[in-house]
Design a protein around this motif. Structure first.
Motif, PDB file in Angstrom:
ATOM      1  N   UNK A   1       5.079 -17.042  14.369  1.00 60.34           N
ATOM      2  CA  UNK A   1       4.512 -16.034  15.262  1.00 60.34           C
ATOM      3  C   UNK A   1       5.045 -16.167  16.677  1.00 60.34           C
ATOM      4  N   UNK A   2       5.253 -17.413  17.118  1.00 59.49           N
ATOM      5  CA  UNK A   2       5.817 -17.637  18.456  1.00 59.49           C
ATOM      6  C   UNK A   2       7.247 -17.143  18.538  1.00 59.49           C
ATOM      7  N   UNK A   3       8.046 -17.471  17.513  1.00 63.08           N
ATOM      8  CA  UNK A   3       9.443 -17.013  17.501  1.00 63.08           C
ATOM      9  C   UNK A   3       9.502 -15.497  17.515  1.00 63.08           C
ATOM     10  N   UNK A   4       8.695 -14.873  16.677  1.00 56.40           N
ATOM     11  CA  UNK A   4       8.702 -13.416  16.600  1.00 56.40           C
ATOM     12  C   UNK A   4       8.266 -12.789  17.928  1.00 56.40           C
ATOM     13  N   UNK A   5       7.162 -13.292  18.493  1.00 60.19           N
ATOM     14  CA  UNK A   5       6.658 -12.700  19.731  1.00 60.19           C
ATOM     15  C   UNK A   5       7.572 -12.990  20.905  1.00 60.19           C
TER      16      UNK A   5
ATOM     17  N   UNK B   1       7.059  -2.295  26.920  1.00 62.43           N
ATOM     18  CA  UNK B   1       6.062  -3.308  26.572  1.00 62.43           C
ATOM     19  C   UNK B   1       5.205  -2.907  25.380  1.00 62.43           C
ATOM     20  N   UNK B   2       5.173  -1.605  25.088  1.00 62.47           N
ATOM     21  CA  UNK B   2       4.333  -1.126  23.987  1.00 62.47           C
ATOM     22  C   UNK B   2       4.946  -1.410  22.610  1.00 62.47           C
ATOM     23  N   UNK B   3       6.257  -1.448  22.529  1.00 63.66           N
ATOM     24  CA  UNK B   3       6.953  -1.557  21.243  1.00 63.66           C
ATOM     25  C   UNK B   3       6.523  -2.785  20.437  1.00 63.66           C
ATOM     26  N   UNK B   4       6.472  -3.991  21.036  1.00 65.11           N
ATOM     27  CA  UNK B   4       6.068  -5.163  20.242  1.00 65.11           C
ATOM     28  C   UNK B   4       4.666  -5.034  19.639  1.00 65.11           C
ATOM     29  N   UNK B   5       3.755  -4.391  20.351  1.00 66.76           N
ATOM     30  CA  UNK B   5       2.409  -4.210  19.822  1.00 66.76           C
ATOM     31  C   UNK B   5       2.393  -3.203  18.674  1.00 66.76           C
ATOM     32  N   UNK B   6       3.152  -2.137  18.799  1.00 72.75           N
ATOM     33  CA  UNK B   6       3.179  -1.108  17.762  1.00 72.75           C
ATOM     34  C   UNK B   6       3.797  -1.620  16.464  1.00 72.75           C
ATOM     35  N   UNK B   7       4.686  -2.617  16.567  1.00 78.27           N
ATOM     36  CA  UNK B   7       5.275  -3.195  15.362  1.00 78.27           C
ATOM     37  C   UNK B   7       4.231  -3.852  14.470  1.00 78.27           C
ATOM     38  N   UNK B   8       3.090  -4.159  15.036  1.00 78.94           N
ATOM     39  CA  UNK B   8       2.027  -4.794  14.250  1.00 78.94           C
ATOM     40  C   UNK B   8       1.562  -3.899  13.111  1.00 78.94           C
ATOM     41  N   UNK B   9       1.610  -2.588  13.286  1.00 78.80           N
ATOM     42  CA  UNK B   9       1.210  -1.677  12.210  1.00 78.80           C
ATOM     43  C   UNK B   9       2.114  -1.865  10.982  1.00 78.80           C
TER      44      UNK B   9
ATOM     45  N   UNK C   1       0.503 -11.468  16.723  1.00 86.22           N
ATOM     46  CA  UNK C   1      -0.364 -10.569  17.482  1.00 86.22           C
ATOM     47  C   UNK C   1      -1.037 -11.306  18.633  1.00 86.22           C
ATOM     48  N   UNK C   2      -1.505 -12.492  18.338  1.00 89.01           N
ATOM     49  CA  UNK C   2      -2.278 -13.258  19.318  1.00 89.01           C
ATOM     50  C   UNK C   2      -1.396 -13.759  20.455  1.00 89.01           C
ATOM     51  N   UNK C   3      -0.230 -14.318  20.111  1.00 89.36           N
ATOM     52  CA  UNK C   3       0.677 -14.872  21.132  1.00 89.36           C
ATOM     53  C   UNK C   3       1.310 -13.783  21.976  1.00 89.36           C
ATOM     54  N   UNK C   4       1.571 -12.644  21.346  1.00 86.15           N
ATOM     55  CA  UNK C   4       2.175 -11.527  22.065  1.00 86.15           C
ATOM     56  C   UNK C   4       1.347 -11.159  23.288  1.00 86.15           C
TER      57      UNK C   4
ATOM     58  N   UNK D   1     -11.604  -5.372  25.407  1.00 83.30           N
ATOM     59  CA  UNK D   1     -12.321  -5.119  24.157  1.00 83.30           C
ATOM     60  C   UNK D   1     -11.432  -5.378  22.949  1.00 83.30           C
ATOM     61  N   UNK D   2     -10.199  -4.877  22.984  1.00 80.99           N
ATOM     62  CA  UNK D   2      -9.282  -5.091  21.871  1.00 80.99           C
ATOM     63  C   UNK D   2      -8.896  -6.561  21.754  1.00 80.99           C
ATOM     64  N   UNK D   3      -8.781  -7.243  22.902  1.00 80.92           N
ATOM     65  CA  UNK D   3      -8.504  -8.676  22.868  1.00 80.92           C
ATOM     66  C   UNK D   3      -9.664  -9.428  22.217  1.00 80.92           C
ATOM     67  N   UNK D   4     -10.880  -9.014  22.489  1.00 80.73           N
ATOM     68  CA  UNK D   4     -12.056  -9.631  21.870  1.00 80.73           C
ATOM     69  C   UNK D   4     -12.012  -9.446  20.354  1.00 80.73           C
ATOM     70  N   UNK D   5     -11.635  -8.252  19.911  1.00 77.60           N
ATOM     71  CA  UNK D   5     -11.542  -7.971  18.473  1.00 77.60           C
ATOM     72  C   UNK D   5     -10.454  -8.827  17.833  1.00 77.60           C
ATOM     73  N   UNK D   6      -9.328  -8.999  18.530  1.00 76.80           N
ATOM     74  CA  UNK D   6      -8.285  -9.893  18.038  1.00 76.80           C
ATOM     75  C   UNK D   6      -8.854 -11.284  17.777  1.00 76.80           C
ATOM     76  N   UNK D   7      -9.575 -11.801  18.765  1.00 78.36           N
ATOM     77  CA  UNK D   7     -10.135 -13.142  18.640  1.00 78.36           C
ATOM     78  C   UNK D   7     -11.149 -13.243  17.524  1.00 78.36           C
ATOM     79  N   UNK D   8     -11.948 -12.197  17.364  1.00 78.74           N
ATOM     80  CA  UNK D   8     -12.948 -12.170  16.300  1.00 78.74           C
ATOM     81  C   UNK D   8     -12.278 -12.334  14.941  1.00 78.74           C
TER      82      UNK D   8
END
Length: 449
Positions: free
Chosen positions: A174-178, A198-206, A38-41, A131-138
């Motif tokens: 995570x790097x290989x996957x992203x 570009x949205x597909x990799x993020x949606x896979x996180x669910x 998630x983070x590297x993506x 905002x969502x990036x901040x939540x990721x980091x949190x």
């Protein structure tokens, strides 16, 4: 003032059931793999296309700089996340805290894939993105330290470094996957990529969240925290009421050592990935697929180095291997720079592979080393807060490198100089941390006598 040994300084009995130990290791590995994916993506898309999607009205490199700064916002949140989740982990347990961190980052990443762009809602788009990036980091601020402690505190002493290296494999995985999924979607026609691809990799996180959560719910609590709970029931509560206060009161030198030693884990890594992706495509005019392939191969090399260094750290000590890994990385700076500046796209890609791969040597036993520096009563807070302060500093390395590039010109020595400074600090910090661990162990042995 160094942390003083206490009765809880002696390690409780580790997990003896091999099946449970494997379950803990796999759960921690999958959890950190998902979190780092998630983070590297985000970092990859910040370097490639987020300037066009969320900052299209800014001229020249300004959009790219701001896109990378939103990437860095996640690192600003990490120490705060370490503080919050470190407190929860020390007071209420590792397991419950790790379930919370996993849920938060999985949801935040998936929601990025649902965001409207600047063309659709204007300035609200980059605000929501940040905002969502901040939540990721949190969330990540509490995840890594907890995952490390769960494995290290379950493992027998003679295998703590190799088991402690398991969550570290989450970074290359995570790097290989992203990198792999981004490489695939960038093969789409540009219109499809910019509209929905570009949205597909993020949606896979669910999907990954559901799998990782299932596994994490099955693991048992850390033996160390179970011991602290038993002492509480016996009227001898060793848990710090305010872990961060005890940490600051007793362990400031250890915090400084962790920051110096761990800077490479974010600063060095993102210099060779996020910044190198931007430098390779914008300056060296390398094809995006080639740069992304280089990061993917480099992550595989990093994973191999993590396993090797984890095994070496059980044979020697984590501090010795971290120090030696920093020295090897420092020596690799010159060939990396000359390969990047060779004029050959293939050799430049090889430089990225080497730069990422060599960082696995100090990274493998890093978590085990950090866990040795802090007392059980505030260990989660100590590891999480100090490691993520280093992460905060390192998160600005790609932006700093880009700013230096605009002042010094398109020279590869920007990468070389910054890389050398960062891994040199690792070697020094590892050696000093080793001395601190030996001193702490001697004090604990004296108290036991």
């Amino acid at each position: 003032m160094a942390s003083q040994p206490s009765r809880s300084a002696a390690s409780p009995a580790p997990t003896t059931d091999p099946k449970e130990l494997r379950r803990v290791a796999v759960s921690s590995l999958l959890g950190t793999s998902m979190e780092w994916y998630d983070y590297f993506l985000y970092g990859l898309f910040a370097a490639l296309i987020f300037n066009e999607l969320f900052f299209p009205s800014l001229p020249g490199a300004a959009g790219t700089v701001l896109a990378l700064l939103t990437f860095a916002i996640g690192f600003v949140a990490r120490p705060l996340g370490g503080l919050i989740f470190g407190h929860l982990g020390d007071r209420f347990g590792r397991k419950a805290t790790l379930i919370a961190t996993l849920t938060i980052i999985g949801m935040a990443t998936g929601l990025i894939g649902l965001l409207p762009t600047y063309d659709q809602i204007g300035v609200a788009a980059p605000i929501l993105l940040a905002t969502l990036r901040f939540i990721q980091g949190l969330s990540l601020g509490g995840e890594w330290g907890g995952a490390i402690l769960m494995v290290v505190e379950h493992a027998p002493p003679e295998k703590r470094a190799i088991y402690g290296a398991m969550p570290q494999l989450g970074s290359p995985i995570g790097t290989v996957m992203s990198s792999g999924i981004v490489a695939l979607v960038t093969l789409l026609p540009e219109e499809a990529l910019m509209s929905w691809g570009w949205r597909v990799p993020f949606l896979l996180s669910f999907v990954m969240l559901a799998i990782a959560m299932y596994l994490r719910l099955k693991v048992e609590e850390s033996p160390v925290f179970q011991q602290l709970q038993s002492e509480q029931k016996a009227g001898e509560d060793k848990r710090a009421k305010v872990p961060i206060a005890e940490l600051l009161r007793t362990s400031l030198p250890q915090i400084v050592l962790v920051i110096i030693t761990s800077l490479f884990a974010s600063g060095g890594f993102f210099l060779m990935t996020t910044y190198a992706v931007n430098y390779g495509t914008a300056v060296l005019e390398m094809a995006p697929w080639l740069v992304l392939t280089a990061t993917l191969v480099g992550a595989v090399a990093e994973g191999i180095a993590i396993i090797i260094s984890g095994r070496l750290a059980d044979r020697f000590t984590p501090a010795q291997v971290v120090t030696g890994g920093g020295i090897v990385a420092l020596l690799m700076t010159i060939p990396i720079v000359f390969l990047l500046g060779s004029g050959s796209a293939v050799l430049a890609a090889l430089a990225i592979v080497l730069g990422i791969g060599v960082l696995g040597l100090p990274y493998g036993p890093l978590g085990t080393l950090l866990s040795q520096l802090f007392d059980h009563s505030h260990r989660y807070s100590g590891v999480a807060v100090s490691y993520n302060i280093a992460g905060l500093i390192g998160g600005f390395v790609p932006s700093l490198a880009l700013l230096l590039q605009t002042r010094l010109g398109d020279t590869v020595w920007v990468i070389g100089l910054m890389f050398a400074i960062i891994v040199g600090m690792t070697a020094i910090g590892g050696a000093l941390s080793g001395k601190a661990v030996r001193r702490r162990q001697a004090l604990a042995a004296g108290a036991a006598d």
